[in-house]
Motif scaffolding. Structure first.
Motif, mmCIF file in Angstrom:
data_model
loop_
_atom_site.group_PDB
_atom_site.id
_atom_site.type_symbol
_atom_site.label_atom_id
_atom_site.label_comp_id
_atom_site.label_asym_id
_atom_site.label_seq_id
_atom_site.Cartn_x
_atom_site.Cartn_y
_atom_site.Cartn_z
ATOM 1 N N GLY A 173 -2.593 -9.525 31.425
ATOM 2 C CA GLY A 173 -3.351 -7.761 32.063
ATOM 3 C C GLY A 173 -2.095 -7.551 32.798
ATOM 4 N N LEU A 174 -2.296 -8.648 33.855
ATOM 5 C CA LEU A 174 -0.756 -7.772 35.065
ATOM 6 C C LEU A 174 0.701 -7.403 34.184
ATOM 7 C CD1 LEU A 174 -1.071 -10.288 38.085
ATOM 8 C CD2 LEU A 174 -1.611 -7.499 37.595
ATOM 9 N N LYS A 175 0.732 -8.086 33.250
ATOM 10 C CA LYS A 175 2.257 -8.317 31.838
ATOM 11 C C LYS A 175 1.761 -6.559 31.654
ATOM 12 C CE LYS A 175 5.443 -9.095 29.561
ATOM 13 N NZ LYS A 175 5.410 -7.932 28.282
ATOM 14 N N ALA A 176 0.905 -5.978 31.299
ATOM 15 C CA ALA A 176 0.124 -5.706 30.113
ATOM 16 C C ALA A 176 0.592 -3.952 30.860
ATOM 17 C CB ALA A 176 -1.204 -4.576 29.264
ATOM 18 N N LEU A 177 -0.033 -4.445 32.116
ATOM 19 C CA LEU A 177 0.629 -3.026 33.058
ATOM 20 C C LEU A 177 1.604 -2.793 33.171
ATOM 21 C CD1 LEU A 177 -1.904 -0.953 34.554
ATOM 22 C CD2 LEU A 177 -2.049 -2.433 36.368
ATOM 23 N N GLY A 178 2.615 -4.215 33.842
ATOM 24 C CA GLY A 178 3.708 -3.958 33.638
ATOM 25 C C GLY A 178 4.419 -2.954 32.596
ATOM 26 N N ASP A 179 4.496 -3.651 31.996
ATOM 27 C CA ASP A 179 4.688 -2.867 30.287
ATOM 28 C C ASP A 179 4.817 -1.746 30.779
ATOM 29 O OD1 ASP A 179 5.846 -5.225 29.217
ATOM 30 O OD2 ASP A 179 4.255 -5.056 28.502
#
Ligand SMILES: NC(=O)c1ccc[n+]([C@@H]2O[C@H](COP(=O)([O-])OP(=O)(O)OC[C@H]3O[C@@H](n4cnc5c(N)ncnc54)[C@H](O)[C@@H]3O)[C@@H](O)[C@H]2O)c1
Length: 260
Positions: free
Chosen positions: A46-52
């Motif tokens: 979820g953090l990775k998706a928000l970072g993208d």
């Protein structure tokens, strides 16, 4: 329509529970208003998706808020990356529920650790960094369940009430360092955590029957008041709780409108 401003331009924020629901809503709004945000969450995907989605204004740091070393590391990423910490939103939370007479000890411990100790550890390390630089603002996400019990919800409600008192205690101690500490108490918010309840038509109708404004909150309904408490407009507010529940808490009486 939500007005966006540059209230948080140049500010550095930490948001726990950033990967989903209310934490993601607060993070998006902070970035839209000019902040750079370190998001801590156990959900690395979820953090990775928000970072993208958010780009360079966001740094995701996989963090379990019940583990002190990890919380300390998350806060230090803000300092290392952007040199300061001005505002923090402690949102991470979940629950294992069950009636008092049935609940397993480890389900109590899981819930109270996450909902109460996680808030303590986050506030502790955020306050240390803010104190070094002369001040800041911390917003704890508690719950309407700090005031209103829920069948099967004793560890959650007790820990959320504890988080509300932690807010007042921390506000008292940290005012001398220029740090304000306040709590938001949301009612029912439409997030992945409540999707199961809200998908059930009768339960959804029962919930909405309790809410004078006639709908669950969306995450923007919580992000707005949370950012307000962290903003300069709230510079004289500390140690308080803001109930954001569409009026739910005031429905302690039967609806007399048909009888008057
Ligand atoms: N949704 C509601 O109706 C509602 C109402 C009142 C209060 N709240 C509170 O708001 C907060 C956010 O809830 P939400 O509805 O957005 O839920 P959510 O499940 O969408 O988000 C919670 C986030 O916390 C993270 N998390 C869980 N355990 C963690 C841990 N140990 N360390 C770090 N992160 C962890 C999860 O991975 C998730 O990303 C919680 O504290 C919840 O108790 C929610």
């Amino acid at each position: 329509m939500t007005a966006t401003t540059d209230r948080f331009a140049g500010k550095v924020a930490v948001v726990t529970g950033a990967a989903s629901g209310i934490g993601a809503g607060i993070t998006r709004r902070l970035v839209a208003e000019g902040a750079r945000v370190v998001g801590g969450d156990i959900a690395a995907d979820g953090l990775k998706a928000l970072g993208d989605e958010l780009g360079d204004a966001f740094a995701g740091v996989p963090t379990d808020v019940t583990v002190e070393d990890q919380v300390e590391h998350m806060v230090h990423v803000a300092d290392k990356t952007w040199g300061a910490l001005h505002v923090a939103f402690n949102v991470a939370g979940s629950a294992r529920l069950g009636p008092v007479a049935e609940l397993a000890e480890n389900d109590w411990d899981y819930t109270v650790d996450l909902v109460l100790k996680g808030q303590f550890l986050s506030a502790k390390h955020e306050a240390r960094l803010m104190r070094r630089d002369g001040g800041g603002a911390i917003v704890l996400i508690s719950s309407l369940n700090a005031h209103v019990p829920m069948f099967g919800g004793s560890p959650y409600a007790a820990a959320k009430a504890g988080a509300e008192m932690l807010t007042k205690n921390a506000a008292l101690e940290l005012a001398r360092h220029g740090i304000r500490v306040n709590a938001i108490l949301p009612g029912l918010v439409d997030t992945p955590a409540t999707a199961g309840f809200l998908a059930h038509p009768q339960l959804r109708a029962d919930f909405i029957g309790r809410i004078p404004l006639g709908r669950p909150a969306d995450t923007g309904d919580i992000a707005g008041p949370a950012l307000y408490l962290a903003s300069d407009d709230a510079r004289y507010i500390t140690g308080t709780s803001l109930v954001v529940d569409g009026g739910w808490e005031i429905t302690g009486y039967p609806d007399l409108s048909k009888y008057l």
